[in-house]
Write a protein that holds these residues in place. Sequence first.
Motif, PDB file in Angstrom:
ATOM      1  N   ARG A  69       0.831  -1.207   0.000  1.00  0.00           N
ATOM      2  CA  ARG A  69       0.000   0.000   0.000  1.00  0.00           C
ATOM      3  C   ARG A  69       0.861   1.251   0.000  1.00  0.00           C
ATOM      4  NH1 ARG A  69      -2.542  -1.189   4.806  1.00  0.00           N
ATOM      5  NH2 ARG A  69      -2.995  -3.345   4.493  1.00  0.00           N
ATOM      6  N   GLU A  70       1.916   1.248   0.799  1.00  0.00           N
ATOM      7  CA  GLU A  70       2.798   2.415   0.870  1.00  0.00           C
ATOM      8  C   GLU A  70       3.517   2.647  -0.453  1.00  0.00           C
ATOM      9  OE1 GLU A  70       5.353   1.780   4.187  1.00  0.00           O
ATOM     10  OE2 GLU A  70       3.750   2.104   5.654  1.00  0.00           O
ATOM     11  N   SER A  71       3.974   1.582  -1.095  1.00  0.00           N
ATOM     12  CA  SER A  71       4.673   1.757  -2.372  1.00  0.00           C
ATOM     13  C   SER A  71       3.710   2.210  -3.459  1.00  0.00           C
ATOM     14  CB  SER A  71       5.377   0.469  -2.787  1.00  0.00           C
ATOM     15  OG  SER A  71       4.447  -0.512  -3.176  1.00  0.00           O
ATOM     16  N   THR A  72       2.456   1.776  -3.397  1.00  0.00           N
ATOM     17  CA  THR A  72       1.473   2.209  -4.383  1.00  0.00           C
ATOM     18  C   THR A  72       1.150   3.687  -4.183  1.00  0.00           C
ATOM     19  OG1 THR A  72       0.447   0.090  -3.835  1.00  0.00           O
ATOM     20  CG2 THR A  72      -0.521   1.286  -5.595  1.00  0.00           C
ATOM     21  N   ARG A  73       1.071   4.103  -2.923  1.00  0.00           N
ATOM     22  CA  ARG A  73       0.827   5.520  -2.651  1.00  0.00           C
ATOM     23  C   ARG A  73       1.967   6.375  -3.163  1.00  0.00           C
ATOM     24  NH1 ARG A  73      -0.298   4.992   3.373  1.00  0.00           N
ATOM     25  NH2 ARG A  73      -1.948   3.488   3.238  1.00  0.00           N
ATOM     26  N   SER A  74       3.183   5.932  -2.952  1.00  0.00           N
ATOM     27  CA  SER A  74       4.328   6.724  -3.389  1.00  0.00           C
ATOM     28  C   SER A  74       4.470   6.709  -4.909  1.00  0.00           C
ATOM     29  CB  SER A  74       5.612   6.223  -2.736  1.00  0.00           C
ATOM     30  OG  SER A  74       5.918   4.930  -3.189  1.00  0.00           O
TER      31      SER A  74
END
Length: 98
Positions: A69-74
């Motif tokens: 989720r964090e990598s998709t947000r970034s």
Amino acid sequence: MSDKYNEDPYAASVKARKRFREEKKVEKAKEAVDNVIRSRYGLPSELKLLEEGSSEVDEAKREWLKARRESTRSRGPKVNSVVSLKASILANTMKRKK
């Protein structure tokens, strides 16, 4: 007391060795499956794979989803900027053709 003197040590030994052989066979089968997974994904042989159903597996899945989720947000704005860049390039080429 009588049972202790009358028990057959050979029979107990046979029973113990049979149980150990069965456990060893199961462990070898698990190791073979782990080796297939390691070779398929190029993982190091020292890496210990978790058994299904352990609490560590659930924790690892939660951590993986969190990181995803964090990598998709970034990555989100970068992907949108690339899409908008492509759209503007296409729009400019369509204007030139007219």
